[in-house]
Design an enzyme around this catalytic site. Structure first.
Site, PDB file in Angstrom:
ATOM      1  N   SER A   1      92.463 -67.128  23.939  1.00 31.36           N
ATOM      2  CA  SER A   1      92.677 -67.522  22.555  1.00 31.36           C
ATOM      3  C   SER A   1      92.388 -66.321  21.654  1.00 31.36           C
ATOM      4  CB  SER A   1      91.724 -68.668  22.219  1.00 31.36           C
ATOM      5  OG  SER A   1      91.832 -68.936  20.857  1.00 31.36           O
ATOM      6  N   GLY A   2      93.351 -66.011  20.788  1.00 33.02           N
ATOM      7  CA  GLY A   2      93.169 -64.888  19.861  1.00 33.02           C
ATOM      8  C   GLY A   2      93.661 -63.576  20.430  1.00 33.02           C
TER       9      GLY A   2
ATOM     10  N   THR B   1     100.778 -65.975  20.118  1.00 31.18           N
ATOM     11  CA  THR B   1     101.710 -66.544  19.148  1.00 31.18           C
ATOM     12  C   THR B   1     102.426 -65.438  18.386  1.00 31.18           C
ATOM     13  OG1 THR B   1     100.233 -68.408  18.980  1.00 31.18           O
ATOM     14  CG2 THR B   1     101.864 -68.197  17.268  1.00 31.18           C
TER      15      THR B   1
ATOM     16  N   ASN C   1      89.729 -67.533  16.665  1.00 28.65           N
ATOM     17  CA  ASN C   1      91.001 -67.131  16.058  1.00 28.65           C
ATOM     18  C   ASN C   1      91.230 -67.966  14.795  1.00 28.65           C
ATOM     19  OD1 ASN C   1      93.612 -66.504  15.446  1.00 28.65           O
ATOM     20  ND2 ASN C   1      94.485 -67.125  17.415  1.00 28.65           N
TER      21      ASN C   1
ATOM     22  N   SER D   1      94.505 -70.366  15.398  1.00 28.52           N
ATOM     23  CA  SER D   1      94.595 -70.658  16.827  1.00 28.52           C
ATOM     24  C   SER D   1      95.552 -71.826  17.077  1.00 28.52           C
ATOM     25  CB  SER D   1      93.198 -70.998  17.329  1.00 28.52           C
ATOM     26  OG  SER D   1      93.261 -71.262  18.708  1.00 28.52           O
ATOM     27  N   SER D   2      96.446 -71.622  18.035  1.00 29.31           N
ATOM     28  CA  SER D   2      97.381 -72.706  18.363  1.00 29.31           C
ATOM     29  C   SER D   2      96.601 -73.731  19.174  1.00 29.31           C
ATOM     30  CB  SER D   2      98.534 -72.190  19.208  1.00 29.31           C
ATOM     31  OG  SER D   2      98.939 -70.935  18.758  1.00 29.31           O
TER      32      SER D   2
ATOM     33  N   GLY E   1      95.463 -69.994  26.638  1.00 26.34           N
ATOM     34  CA  GLY E   1      95.018 -69.196  27.784  1.00 26.34           C
ATOM     35  C   GLY E   1      93.834 -69.845  28.463  1.00 26.34           C
TER      36      GLY E   1
ATOM     37  N   GLU F   1      90.345 -70.844  29.505  1.00 25.14           N
ATOM     38  CA  GLU F   1      89.214 -71.001  28.591  1.00 25.14           C
ATOM     39  C   GLU F   1      87.935 -71.286  29.354  1.00 25.14           C
ATOM     40  OE1 GLU F   1      89.897 -74.017  25.651  1.00 25.14           O
ATOM     41  OE2 GLU F   1      90.951 -72.625  24.324  1.00 25.14           O
TER      42      GLU F   1
HETATM   43  N1  LIG Z   1     100.861 -57.475  17.227  1.00 24.52           N
HETATM   44  C1  LIG Z   1      99.952 -57.791  16.316  1.00 24.52           C
HETATM   45  N2  LIG Z   1      99.861 -57.048  15.193  1.00 24.52           N
HETATM   46  C2  LIG Z   1      98.941 -57.365  14.268  1.00 24.52           C
HETATM   47  N3  LIG Z   1      98.074 -58.376  14.368  1.00 24.52           N
HETATM   48  C3  LIG Z   1      98.113 -59.150  15.468  1.00 24.52           C
HETATM   49  C4  LIG Z   1      99.070 -58.899  16.489  1.00 24.52           C
HETATM   50  N4  LIG Z   1      98.876 -59.825  17.425  1.00 24.52           N
HETATM   51  C5  LIG Z   1      97.856 -60.606  17.012  1.00 24.52           C
HETATM   52  N5  LIG Z   1      97.393 -60.209  15.839  1.00 24.52           N
HETATM   53  C6  LIG Z   1      96.295 -60.797  15.061  1.00 24.52           C
HETATM   54  O1  LIG Z   1      95.526 -61.600  15.888  1.00 24.52           O
HETATM   55  C7  LIG Z   1      95.473 -62.932  15.431  1.00 24.52           C
HETATM   56  C8  LIG Z   1      95.503 -63.886  16.586  1.00 24.52           C
HETATM   57  O2  LIG Z   1      96.740 -63.838  17.227  1.00 24.52           O
HETATM   58  P1  LIG Z   1      97.455 -65.136  17.798  1.00 24.52           P
HETATM   59  O3  LIG Z   1      97.338 -66.256  16.864  1.00 24.52           O
HETATM   60  O4  LIG Z   1      98.815 -64.715  18.206  1.00 24.52           O
HETATM   61  O5  LIG Z   1      96.563 -65.423  19.049  1.00 24.52           O
HETATM   62  P2  LIG Z   1      96.865 -66.463  20.197  1.00 24.52           P
HETATM   63  O6  LIG Z   1      96.827 -65.683  21.458  1.00 24.52           O
HETATM   64  O7  LIG Z   1      98.101 -67.209  19.892  1.00 24.52           O
HETATM   65  O8  LIG Z   1      95.587 -67.364  20.085  1.00 24.52           O
HETATM   66  P3  LIG Z   1      95.485 -68.929  20.380  1.00 24.52           P
HETATM   67  O9  LIG Z   1      95.511 -69.098  21.834  1.00 24.52           O
HETATM   68  O10 LIG Z   1      94.187 -69.263  19.773  1.00 24.52           O
HETATM   69  O11 LIG Z   1      96.612 -69.540  19.696  1.00 24.52           O
HETATM   70  C9  LIG Z   1      96.653 -63.082  14.528  1.00 24.52           C
HETATM   71  O12 LIG Z   1      96.433 -64.034  13.537  1.00 24.52           O
HETATM   72  C10 LIG Z   1      96.798 -61.675  13.952  1.00 24.52           C
HETATM   73  O13 LIG Z   1      95.923 -61.541  12.867  1.00 24.52           O
HETATM   74 MG   LIG Z   2      98.492 -69.032  19.385  1.00 25.97          MG
END
Ligand SMILES: Nc1ncnc2c1ncn2[C@@H]1O[C@H](COP(=O)(O)OP(=O)(O)OP(=O)(O)O)[C@@H](O)[C@H]1O
Ligand SMILES: [Mg+2]
Length: 1043
Positions: free
Chosen positions: A103-104, A108, A153, A156-157, A383, A385
């Site tokens: 997560s994070g 996404t 995050n 977070s999704s 992912g 956890e």
């Molecule tokens: N390529 C990137 N460039 C800039 N910032 C990023 C990038 N990827 C992720 N981030 C930052 O990290 C944060 C978390 O990313 P994201 O929401 O995609 O995580 P996730 O893997 O989907 O987490 P979760 O499993 O909790 O949903 C985003 O809100 C953004 O601020």
């Molecule tokens: Mg996500």
């Protein structure tokens, strides 16, 4: 695979030397610190979350990556997306992009980047753009309802998402299908410390206008809602209000109608309001505890919004109907049970609403069944956890990740080894951990944990989480990947981290201890029938449709599938889906726990790389051969290294590659193996060597090309200049000569013309009379003059002297003559006039002429005198014998006889006198006496002075030597002063041949016996034409006369 000079560390971990965890992490860290967040392992992309906006995205970079092949540019998510899209369009293989990570870690964001890349490169057109927009706009809507701030995050999704994007044969998107997995619905009613509920609640309260809030019976303050965490209501850098607007417009783009958007908001508001329903203790008559609703108004409002009687709602919340075969028994729920029921209802409404939204989006973006389509799936799923307290949710999430690891192993590690087999290359199998055994432990149909759980849920009798755990302990007591207090005790292990109600699974990514509390409940996921039936009775169309099982007609006593079973089957469908496609991996890594840019936590990353199996991935990829490529692209890249293949090669691809490598002594047969379609290179060093050789050769070739090009450029430039110079000089010379010739030709023509003219004139002169033109012109002139003069004659003006009219000359040349003629004519008219005058008239006019010369323009009395003829006699001389007698002694006639007034020099008074002017004298006499008082000879008159006014005053100056003169000058007043003085002037001129001085002045001096007196004349107010005047003495030498 390119080894660029500007690359930071190693861009592809396959080329890492030495290959160890430490060097791998160092490489990742080095690259991360240099803002290189992407690294490859072959065609797997590792992405380290930068936690900052990097300038590596956007249309320009998309265009760049679109034009290049996978290894040509720096590692990038665009390169991976491009490879997948190209493979989809040109090789017709369905693709899936698997994005995994904690997560994070950036899953996404990565999925959005992939989607935006695909949207940018695929076809265009009105319909296609609409589809693209709908696909892209599904993100904000799903994020609003399915994402929340967690400690890990901010966005977070809280659900898993798999999206199939469907394309036509040209690669233009047609639509898609979204599948969602297991929304974390417990969040609706309770959040951990520092976390928030789903974004939409905050967005609604912050972004809705007052009118909407009122309609939804909400208040803006988030603190007023029990379901919203009071300590965190805002997220830094997230604008809930504007996001609310974006979500609404996104819903509109997707195709939600106004009404549907309103329904969704109403149901969301309902969930919030449900949280505020307070339940309190009540007791039934028989003493059994029951519950009731303490805040009647809240329920009333909820009922109104649902379109349901609030009593009905209260009943559903606070009691439960049990149906047996014979009868229905209603039991009251105590407060705790009622609260549980309320929360269950809220969670159910929300999760069903979420499913409804996903289905509604799918309805908009779905593709007709008849169309041939290619599919690209993008999987963004939670992912692996490991929390402090892991429950049923973590269990299924980790199960899903185990399954994904399986896909990875099957499709990447196994496939890799298969390739060697297919290429006919001797191969020694590399060991890697195959997690099939763990998957089996969980999902086995009869003996898996999920199956056990289901069995426990369905089993009649007393069922609890503890009985479930006991069953597991019994079944898996010998399983290598299962542990619990019981199994540990059996093996005499002591582990204080293991609780009594826990079991532990050694997942591929680490050991996770699960607490069984709540497993049964969560797996059952049952909503009391009373609640679903109440919801079905509601009039709200959307709410009602979310609870179809509440319809009594459809009520079946068959249990719905359990949550675990549902999840397992949806994972199975997903797996089937993924296996049917060509996988592309994005492994997301979270560099630190604090969502901070630039921080690289070694431990954290090490854990992730371990359970993502990155090192194994590299090892397998490298175990045999670090590099492999098809013969054709290899030949294209390195053919410049051999003279036989450069610049032209006509043989086969494999022969060409053999030729090149045969000439390079370092490339020994152990290093290189020739597969059926590909060349395999063992160590990265060989590849480095090849690359270095290529670089040097390119330099050589570049110099050669440069040399030839420069020579060619200079030569052509010189030739062009030479050609131009010749052209210019030839044009210049030509023009010069042309000009010269033109001049010569013109001169010759001129001379010729002159000569010819001269000759012609000479020949023809005899035929012409000279002077003809002159004769002609004088004739014309004469005839014109004649015409003019004759015209004038017939048109003469009158003979009146005063008539000044004269006709204009008809031609300019006659102007002077005409003026002369006019003058002549005038003079002639005057002469004529003069000739007809009698001598007397002539004399009269002469006098008038003289008067004019003397007084015209000088004296005001002159103009009135002009029209009056000079009479001369104003006293009746003929009838006055006395005066006749007086004049008888004089020579010639009396020129003027008039009564004048003499101003007394002493007192200024006047006395009347008769004045007679003869040819020789001026005689002044007293009117009554017959004797002359004074006789003045004209020769003694020295001059006269008059004023310029209308008066008749005049001073008669006498010469001093004369006898009368000794008495002094006279100051007289005459009524006919102009006539008198004119006549006097003429008489003086006749007698003495001298001109009498006539002075016109307002001040003159008179000489008297007593001395000189200065006479100053002032004009009176009326001009005093009557002749009256007054004299005032001013001292002994001054006299002031007012006329
Ligand atoms: N390529 C990137 N460039 C800039 N910032 C990023 C990038 N990827 C992720 N981030 C930052 O990290 C944060 C978390 O990313 P994201 O929401 O995609 O995580 P996730 O893997 O989907 O987490 P979760 O499993 O909790 O949903 C985003 O809100 C953004 O601020
Ligand atoms: Mg996500």
């Amino acid at each position: 695979m390119t080894l660029r000079e500007d690359s930071v560390g190693v861009e592809d971990l396959v080329l890492l030397e030495p290959l160890e965890e430490e060097s791998m992490l160092k490489n990742l860290q080095l690259r991360y610190e240099n803002r290189e967040i992407y690294t490859y392992i072959g065609n797997v992309l590792i992405s380290v979350n930068p936690y900052q906006q990097l300038p590596i995205y956007g249309p320009e970079l998309i265009a760049k990556y679109q034009e290049c092949t996978f290894y040509e540019l720096k590692p990038h998510i665009y390169a991976l997306a491009n490879m997948a899209y190209q493979s989809l369009t040109s090789r017709d293989r369905d693709q899936c992009i698997l994005i995994t990570g904690e997560s994070g870690a950036g899953k996404t964001e990565a999925s959005k980047l992939v989607m935006s890349y695909v949207a940018a490169v695929c076809g265009k057109g009105e319909q296609v753009n609409l589809v693209k927009e709908q696909l892209l706009q599904s993100n904000p809507v799903l994020e609003a309802f399915g994402n929340a701030k967690t400690i890990r995050n901010d966005n977070s999704s809280r659900f898993g998402k798999y999206m199939d994007i469907e394309f036509d044969f040209k690669g233009s998107p047609l639509g898609g299908v979204i599948t969602n997995y297991l929304l974390e619905k417990s969040r609706v009613v309770k959040q951990l410390k520092g976390e928030r509920n789903f974004h939409i609640f905050y967005q609604l309260l912050a972004g809705a206008d007052a009118q909407l809030l009122k309609a939804l019976k909400l208040e803006r303050d988030t603190g007023g809602y029990a379901y919203l965490n009071r300590e965190v209501s805002r997220v830094d850098g997230m604008d809930d209000a504007s996001n609310f607007q974006s979500v609404q417009s996104a819903m509109t783009v997707i195709g939600f109608s106004e009404k549907e958007i309103r329904w969704v908001l109403e149901v969301t508001a309902l969930v919030l309001k449900l949280g505020n329903v307070e339940l309190s203790d009540e007791f039934q008559a028989n003493g059994i505890s029951a519950s009731g609703i303490s805040d009647g108004r809240g329920v009333q409002e909820i009922g109104e919004m649902m379109g349901l009687d609030s009593k009905e709602l209260e009943r559903a919340l606070c009691s439960r109907t049990m149906a047996t075969a014979k009868e229905k028994v209603v039991t009251a729920l105590n407060v705790v049970q009622a609260q549980y029921a309320r929360d269950a209802l809220a969670k159910n409404i929300y999760s069903r609403l979420f499913n409804w939204i996903v289905n509604r989006i799918n309805e908009s973006i779905k593709v007709g069944t008849g169309e041939m389509k290619k599919v690209m799936g993008v999987l963004d799923i939670y992912g692996f956890e490991i929390l402090e307290d892991n429950s049923f949710e973590q269990f299924v999430i980790n199960y899903c990740n185990e399954k994904l690891q399986q896909v990875f192993i099957e499709l990447t590690l196994k496939e890799e080894q298969e390739e060697y087999k297919n290429e006919g290359i001797p191969w020694k199998k590399v060991d890697y951990f195959d997690n099939g055994i763990i998957c089996n432990l969980i999902e086995h149909n009869q003996r898996g944990i999920l199956a056990m759980l289901d069995e426990e849920c369905l089993r009649p009798g007393v069922v609890s989480d503890t009985t479930f755990l006991a069953k597991l302990n019994q079944l898996f007591s010998k399983h290598d990947y299962y542990e619990s207090k019981v199994t540990q005790n059996a093996q005499r292990q002591y582990d204080h981290t293991m609780g009594l109600s826990c079991f532990r699974i050694c997942h591929y990514a680490g050991k996770v201890t699960y607490n069984v509390n709540g497993f049964i409940d969560k797996n059952n996921d049952l909503l009391f029938r009373d609640l679903s039936q109440a919801m079905w009775k509601a009039k709200h169309p959307l709410l009602r449709s979310l609870f179809p099982e509440g319809d009594p007609k459809q009520a079946s006593h068959k249990r719905p599938p359990t949550a675990g079973a549902q999840f397992k089957s949806s994972v199975a469908v997903l797996m089937k889906n993924l296996y049917a496609k060509n996988p592309n991996y994005i492994r997301c890594i979270k560099p630190n726990e604090h969502q901070k840019r630039g921080q690289f936590s070694w431990e954290l990353v090490a854990t992730q790389t371990r359970y993502l199996g990155l090192l194994e991935n590299v090892r397998v990829r490298r175990a045999g051969y670090a590099f492999r490529q098809r013969y054709r692209p290899f030949l294209e890249r390195y053919r410049l290294l051999s003279r036989s293949t450069w610049p032209r090669w006509n043989g086969g691809d494999r022969e060409g590659v053999e030729k090149i490598l045969g000439e390079l002594t370092t490339c020994t047969s152990e290093e290189i193996t020739f597969g059926k379609t590909k060349i395999f290179i063992k160590s990265p060093n060989t590849l480095f060597f090849l690359e270095e050789q290529r670089r040097l050769r390119i330099q050589q070739l570049a110099t050669l090309i440069q040399k030839i090009y420069r020579g060619w450029r200079c030569r052509t430039h010189y030739q062009q200049m030479r050609k131009s110079q010749i052209l210019i000089s030839s044009w210049f010379r030509g023009t010069k000569q042309k000009q010269r010739y033109g001049k010569m030709k013109a001169s010759a023509l001129l001379i010729q013309a002159f000569v010819r003219g001269w000759k012609a004139r000479k020949d023809y002169r005899k035929y012409f009379r000279s002077g003809a033109a002159l004769t002609l012109s004088s004739f014309i002139y004469k005839s014109l003059a004649q015409k003019f003069l004759l015209g004038l004659k017939n048109n003469l003006p009158s003979t009146s002297v005063l008539d000044k009219k004269w006709p204009e000359a008809p031609y300019k040349c006659f102007t002077t003559a005409n003026r002369e003629l006019q003058l002549l004519h005038h003079q002639w008219k005057c002469k004529k006039f003069r000739d007809q005058l009698s001598p007397k008239q002539a004399e009269l006019l002469r006098e008038k002429l003289c008067a004019s010369e003397l007084f015209k323009g000088k004296k005001a009395a002159y103009p009135p005198s002009v029209p009056i003829p000079f009479h001369g006699d104003y006293v009746g001389l003929r009838g006055n014998p006395k005066l006749q007698k007086l004049a008888s002694g004089e020579e010639g006639p009396v020129l003027m006889a008039e009564t004048v007034r003499k101003v007394n020099r002493g007192n200024g008074k006047t006395s009347s006198r008769t004045l007679l002017l003869t040819k020789g004298h001026v005689i002044l006499t007293d009117s009554k006496k017959s004797q002359a008082k004074t006789v003045i000879g004209l020769e003694s008159v020295a001059g006269v002075s008059v004023t310029s006014f209308k008066d008749g005053l005049f001073g008669l100056h006498l010469s001093e030597i004369s006898s009368v003169g000794s008495k002094g000058d006279f100051l007289l007043v005459s009524e006919h002063v102009v006539e008198l003085l004119t006549k006097m002037y003429r008489a003086v001129l006749d007698t003495t041949q001298k001109q009498l001085p006539v002075t016109v002045a307002e001040q003159f001096s008179l000489r008297f016996k007593e001395g000189n007196v200065t006479v100053k004349v002032i004009q009176g107010p009326a001009g005093n034409a009557s002749g009256k005047l007054s004299c005032k003495k001013k001292g002994s030498h001054g006299l002031e006369v007012t006329v």
